[in-house]
Design an enzyme around this catalytic site. Sequence first.
Site, PDB file in Angstrom:
ATOM      1  N   GLY A  45      22.587  -5.509 -13.786  1.00 38.69           N
ATOM      2  CA  GLY A  45      21.241  -5.871 -14.221  1.00 38.69           C
ATOM      3  C   GLY A  45      20.731  -7.114 -13.511  1.00 38.69           C
ATOM      4  O   GLY A  45      19.549  -7.219 -13.174  1.00 38.69           O
ATOM      5  N   ILE A  84      35.192   0.396  -6.106  1.00 37.89           N
ATOM      6  CA  ILE A  84      36.516   0.475  -5.496  1.00 37.89           C
ATOM      7  C   ILE A  84      37.568   0.907  -6.515  1.00 37.89           C
ATOM      8  O   ILE A  84      38.446   1.711  -6.208  1.00 37.89           O
ATOM      9  CB  ILE A  84      36.895  -0.879  -4.857  1.00 37.89           C
ATOM     10  CG1 ILE A  84      36.011  -1.122  -3.624  1.00 37.89           C
ATOM     11  CG2 ILE A  84      38.376  -0.912  -4.465  1.00 37.89           C
ATOM     12  CD1 ILE A  84      36.303  -2.399  -2.894  1.00 37.89           C
ATOM     13  N   ILE A  85      37.467   0.375  -7.741  1.00 36.89           N
ATOM     14  CA  ILE A  85      38.455   0.697  -8.766  1.00 36.89           C
ATOM     15  C   ILE A  85      37.782   1.255 -10.018  1.00 36.89           C
ATOM     16  O   ILE A  85      36.565   1.140 -10.194  1.00 36.89           O
ATOM     17  CB  ILE A  85      39.307  -0.541  -9.146  1.00 36.89           C
ATOM     18  CG1 ILE A  85      38.414  -1.627  -9.778  1.00 36.89           C
ATOM     19  CG2 ILE A  85      40.049  -1.084  -7.935  1.00 36.89           C
ATOM     20  CD1 ILE A  85      39.194  -2.812 -10.318  1.00 36.89           C
ATOM     21  N   GLU A  89      32.742  -1.828 -14.386  1.00 37.84           N
ATOM     22  CA  GLU A  89      31.472  -1.259 -13.925  1.00 37.84           C
ATOM     23  C   GLU A  89      31.514   0.264 -13.939  1.00 37.84           C
ATOM     24  O   GLU A  89      30.517   0.924 -14.243  1.00 37.84           O
ATOM     25  CB  GLU A  89      31.138  -1.775 -12.525  1.00 37.84           C
ATOM     26  CG  GLU A  89      30.874  -3.267 -12.451  1.00 37.84           C
ATOM     27  CD  GLU A  89      29.707  -3.702 -13.321  1.00 37.84           C
ATOM     28  OE1 GLU A  89      28.674  -3.000 -13.327  1.00 37.84           O
ATOM     29  OE2 GLU A  89      29.828  -4.746 -13.994  1.00 37.84           O
ATOM     30  N   HIS A 146      37.648  -8.464  -5.920  1.00 35.35           N
ATOM     31  CA  HIS A 146      36.928  -9.102  -7.018  1.00 35.35           C
ATOM     32  C   HIS A 146      37.879  -9.519  -8.131  1.00 35.35           C
ATOM     33  O   HIS A 146      37.822 -10.646  -8.626  1.00 35.35           O
ATOM     34  CB  HIS A 146      35.853  -8.172  -7.573  1.00 35.35           C
ATOM     35  CG  HIS A 146      34.952  -8.844  -8.572  1.00 35.35           C
ATOM     36  ND1 HIS A 146      35.278  -8.972  -9.905  1.00 35.35           N
ATOM     37  CD2 HIS A 146      33.750  -9.447  -8.425  1.00 35.35           C
ATOM     38  CE1 HIS A 146      34.312  -9.627 -10.532  1.00 35.35           C
ATOM     39  NE2 HIS A 146      33.377  -9.923  -9.653  1.00 35.35           N
ATOM     40  N   GLU A 177      38.645 -13.403  -9.185  1.00 38.99           N
ATOM     41  CA  GLU A 177      38.850 -13.685 -10.605  1.00 38.99           C
ATOM     42  C   GLU A 177      40.279 -14.116 -10.919  1.00 38.99           C
ATOM     43  O   GLU A 177      40.566 -14.569 -12.022  1.00 38.99           O
ATOM     44  CB  GLU A 177      38.510 -12.434 -11.438  1.00 38.99           C
ATOM     45  CG  GLU A 177      37.080 -11.953 -11.283  1.00 38.99           C
ATOM     46  CD  GLU A 177      36.068 -12.895 -11.904  1.00 38.99           C
ATOM     47  OE1 GLU A 177      36.448 -13.639 -12.821  1.00 38.99           O
ATOM     48  OE2 GLU A 177      34.901 -12.883 -11.450  1.00 38.99           O
ATOM     49  N   VAL A 208      30.651  -4.244  -0.221  1.00 42.48           N
ATOM     50  CA  VAL A 208      29.656  -5.033   0.507  1.00 42.48           C
ATOM     51  C   VAL A 208      30.154  -6.459   0.714  1.00 42.48           C
ATOM     52  O   VAL A 208      30.884  -7.002  -0.115  1.00 42.48           O
ATOM     53  CB  VAL A 208      28.299  -5.073  -0.230  1.00 42.48           C
ATOM     54  CG1 VAL A 208      27.739  -3.676  -0.414  1.00 42.48           C
ATOM     55  CG2 VAL A 208      28.415  -5.763  -1.580  1.00 42.48           C
ATOM     56  N   HIS A 212      30.077 -12.881  -2.904  1.00 47.05           N
ATOM     57  CA  HIS A 212      31.496 -13.265  -2.984  1.00 47.05           C
ATOM     58  C   HIS A 212      32.077 -13.533  -1.594  1.00 47.05           C
ATOM     59  O   HIS A 212      32.812 -14.497  -1.389  1.00 47.05           O
ATOM     60  CB  HIS A 212      32.308 -12.172  -3.682  1.00 47.05           C
ATOM     61  CG  HIS A 212      32.083 -12.106  -5.154  1.00 47.05           C
ATOM     62  ND1 HIS A 212      32.223 -13.211  -5.974  1.00 47.05           N
ATOM     63  CD2 HIS A 212      31.744 -11.072  -5.965  1.00 47.05           C
ATOM     64  CE1 HIS A 212      31.966 -12.851  -7.230  1.00 47.05           C
ATOM     65  NE2 HIS A 212      31.669 -11.564  -7.241  1.00 47.05           N
TER      66      HIS A 212
END
Length: 266
Positions: A45, A84-85, A89, A146, A177, A208, A212
């Site tokens: 969002g 990816i995993i 999300e 991530h 993280e 992408v 990050h």
Amino acid sequence: MGKKALLVVSFGTSFEEALPAIVNIEENCKKAFPDYDFYRAFTSGMIIRKWARTKNVIIHNPDEVMKRLVAEGYEEVICQPTHIINGLEYDKMMNMLLAYKDQIPTIKVGTPLLTEEEDYKEACEIVMQELEKPLAKDEAFVFMGHGTSHTAKISYSQMQAQMEQLGYKNVFIGTVEGEPEDTSCESVIAKVKDAGYKNVILRPLMVVAGDHANNDMAGDDDDSWKSQFEASKNFDSVKTQIAGLGEIDAIQQLYVAHTKAAMDAQ
């Protein structure tokens, strides 16, 4: 024949220069399945709002797209995530899609990049073949993913194990993280140091190369991975490669294959 839609869902990116990594996957899916009407959705969002605010570009979330598909009488929706995993999300996306299972006769969903055991092997081999040059004996390659508190965090450990099985002893998997714990920047620095490598190359393990990659990995702030590796004084050089996995042709084709598998599933 009823109306058929292909919905490609991404977390999204606020970096316009990184967007082609997503577009590449979308275009390959569109080309592979021309009988399906194409739709895009982002799950973030925050990113959707930023595109609307800064570029006046409207991007919908999966729920909004599904609502439109119901209204327009679509009978089949094939959804392919660029995730990816199978993490948070992906779960968010699935919840939105399943809310329409009684309104659209056929809804099929392709799997994220790293799902089956064979996915890890293929992805690792593809990524290592895409390096700008072969690694020297004293070079370590650090991928920064991530990370997640979701049970899917095991995916990063599985990818590390797969790299080792393929003989890439100088490849290390980390996460922004720091989840799982042994993928934190501090842990990865210690692993690379203990293994005796003096030169480090950092690259994002993300579809992408957005915020990050540019800031958390390669930025000039003290807490970026590049800065932390340099501040440790353990390495002669620390370099970065800003490139998302979605920029790699063979990775794009893996997503197409996952879409095809979903279509063929009974």
